[in-house]
Motif scaffolding. Sequence first.
Motif, PDB file in Angstrom:
ATOM      1  N   GLY A  93       3.180  10.119   4.487  1.00  0.00           N
ATOM      2  CA  GLY A  93       4.581  10.229   3.817  1.00  0.00           C
ATOM      3  C   GLY A  93       4.728   9.867   2.982  1.00  0.00           C
ATOM      4  N   ASP A  94       4.946   8.641   2.765  1.00  0.00           N
ATOM      5  CA  ASP A  94       4.796   8.423   1.358  1.00  0.00           C
ATOM      6  C   ASP A  94       4.103   8.746   0.423  1.00  0.00           C
ATOM      7  OD1 ASP A  94       5.426   6.314   2.949  1.00  0.00           O
ATOM      8  OD2 ASP A  94       3.241   5.338   2.803  1.00  0.00           O
ATOM      9  N   ALA A  95       2.807  10.183   0.517  1.00  0.00           N
ATOM     10  CA  ALA A  95       2.552  10.612   0.126  1.00  0.00           C
ATOM     11  C   ALA A  95       3.291  11.305  -0.677  1.00  0.00           C
ATOM     12  CB  ALA A  95       0.966  10.226   0.098  1.00  0.00           C
ATOM     13  N   LEU A  96       3.849  12.541  -0.598  1.00  0.00           N
ATOM     14  CA  LEU A  96       5.008  13.211   0.060  1.00  0.00           C
ATOM     15  C   LEU A  96       5.939  12.782  -0.619  1.00  0.00           C
ATOM     16  CD1 LEU A  96       5.696  15.960   0.774  1.00  0.00           C
ATOM     17  CD2 LEU A  96       7.116  15.119   3.026  1.00  0.00           C
ATOM     18  N   GLY A 143       0.532  -0.948  -0.412  1.00  0.00           N
ATOM     19  CA  GLY A 143      -0.339  -0.253  -0.404  1.00  0.00           C
ATOM     20  C   GLY A 143       1.114   1.207   0.042  1.00  0.00           C
ATOM     21  N   ALA A 144       2.033   0.816   0.682  1.00  0.00           N
ATOM     22  CA  ALA A 144       2.528   2.513   0.735  1.00  0.00           C
ATOM     23  C   ALA A 144       3.225   2.449  -0.194  1.00  0.00           C
ATOM     24  CB  ALA A 144       3.936   1.999   1.657  1.00  0.00           C
ATOM     25  N   ALA A 145       3.756   1.729  -1.557  1.00  0.00           N
ATOM     26  CA  ALA A 145       4.160   2.072  -2.362  1.00  0.00           C
ATOM     27  C   ALA A 145       3.004   2.459  -3.709  1.00  0.00           C
ATOM     28  CB  ALA A 145       4.041   0.488  -3.361  1.00  0.00           C
ATOM     29  N   LEU A 146       1.816   2.378  -3.495  1.00  0.00           N
ATOM     30  CA  LEU A 146       0.962   2.540  -4.789  1.00  0.00           C
ATOM     31  C   LEU A 146       0.345   3.714  -3.584  1.00  0.00           C
ATOM     32  CD1 LEU A 146      -1.592  -0.568  -3.931  1.00  0.00           C
ATOM     33  CD2 LEU A 146      -0.264  -0.099  -5.496  1.00  0.00           C
ATOM     34  N   ILE A 147       0.198   4.229  -2.620  1.00  0.00           N
ATOM     35  CA  ILE A 147       0.454   5.111  -2.356  1.00  0.00           C
ATOM     36  C   ILE A 147       1.577   6.281  -2.840  1.00  0.00           C
ATOM     37  CG2 ILE A 147       0.379   7.374  -0.751  1.00  0.00           C
ATOM     38  CD1 ILE A 147      -1.271   4.742   1.496  1.00  0.00           C
TER      39      ILE A 147
END
Length: 504
Positions: free
Chosen positions: A441-444, A262-266
């Motif tokens: 933070g992943d989005a940033l 999910g972190a990668a997808l975001i």
Amino acid sequence: MKILNAQQIREVDKLTIDGEPIKSIDLMERAAKRCFEWIKRHGRDIRRVHVFCGMGNNGGDGLAIARMLGGTGKKVAVHIARHASEGSPDFLVNEKRLKGVKNLSGHWLEAGEELPVISRDDLVIDALFGSGLNRPLSGFPADIVQHINQSGALVVAIDIPSGMFCEDNTNNDPNCIVRADYTLTFQLPKLSFLFPDNEVFTGHWQVLDIGLSPEGIEASETPYYFLEAKELQGFYKQRKRFSHKGHFGHGLLIAGSRGKIGAALIAAKAALRSGAGLLSVCLPGTACETLHVHLPEAMCLPDENPGFITKIPDLREYNAIGVGPGLGTGDQTSRALKLLIQETRLPLILDADALNILSDNPTWRGFLAPGSILTPHPGEFERLAGPSGNGYERLMKAKEFAHRFQLILVLKGAYTAIITPEGKVFFNPTGNPGMATGGSGDALTGMILGWLAQGYSPLQSCLAAVYTHGLAGDLAAGGKGFEGLIAGDIVEMIPKAIKKSFFS
């Protein structure tokens, strides 16, 4: 917007007085009126006001505010602390102007006497000491501060909470600083307002424009800035009619591990929403189908391992590379990161587990390409550079770290600080507590990658991404509130945030 120290603010005051021209007492009146107007708007239900004044110009501000409040029908009690042999000239003028004001009573506070009773329903205005203080309060003034803090009343500090220093409060006494609910500061924010450990003193702070000399502010040199949208608009590249995806770069995101796809997808979606022309995502082997289902616009580079990253792809076709969200810290993944650092000359964006791996292998920092971007939260930065006693010490350590390794640090927090190798610091004003949620933070990271892929410089990419990331969070919170906000809401608002930042 610049952030100036106390001495520079005094110099700008003088330039305003000489250049406008305006008398110092009239400039004080203008500042007091701005405070009065704010208090009038926000304190309508308050019937009794206690104004605590020192004998300097901050006290003069307080006396002028008290006079104006007395004219509204509120009961105003002015308490002047006799802590010096005589007051400043403008203080003395405003003291005389109190005579004959209805609904207003005033008296001098002497050391050793009983302090006035304050009800929890009252409003306290703190105008004891201003921004020029350079040593901790003690004795009689400290007793007044502690009395205010123990009252339970609503407290509004004028310019700066009494007892607080403008920048470094490391050697200050926290028990001798007013704990305000609101701080009304003049023209520019103070550096100390931007550190998390000082929120207990400033409460919610508001900058009031009192018309200080724009030329004086422009001429003042400082490494500290409060980011504004107009600074972003100055470097924005307008897209041309015949542009195609190749003009906006090809980004590579290396992210994800079993349980953390999910972190990668975001991050991937945020990169595309920020304008990258093409995006390839290097993922564990079994995650490509997930990417294709949830983000068909991105291309997948599957690792031969089904659960985590073990190798890096050929890097020659990419314009920007981000690594870290959900990556994991296993040995094979760590070796892949080492190889990435060694083989690319592009500035890298490192976040999350990439930072944790870097913390465990400190010698690798020296091999990062100049201009690389690290995006730690305070805990990650502590693992990278060691512990800090407070926000100011952390900032000084971050400036040294960025200079030593020629990196850009994005030190995340309520006022995320973007720190350059040259020592400039840009504090971000956008964002809200609802963004304290997994994936934000992943989005940033993805957003920085998106801007960097388009050909913006590392610093420009950080400024644009951090500002619009926070603004996207603000737009999302406007509809969902703080508690209901998730990272996906932030990503969905990126296009609106970009439009508002660059085209309004």
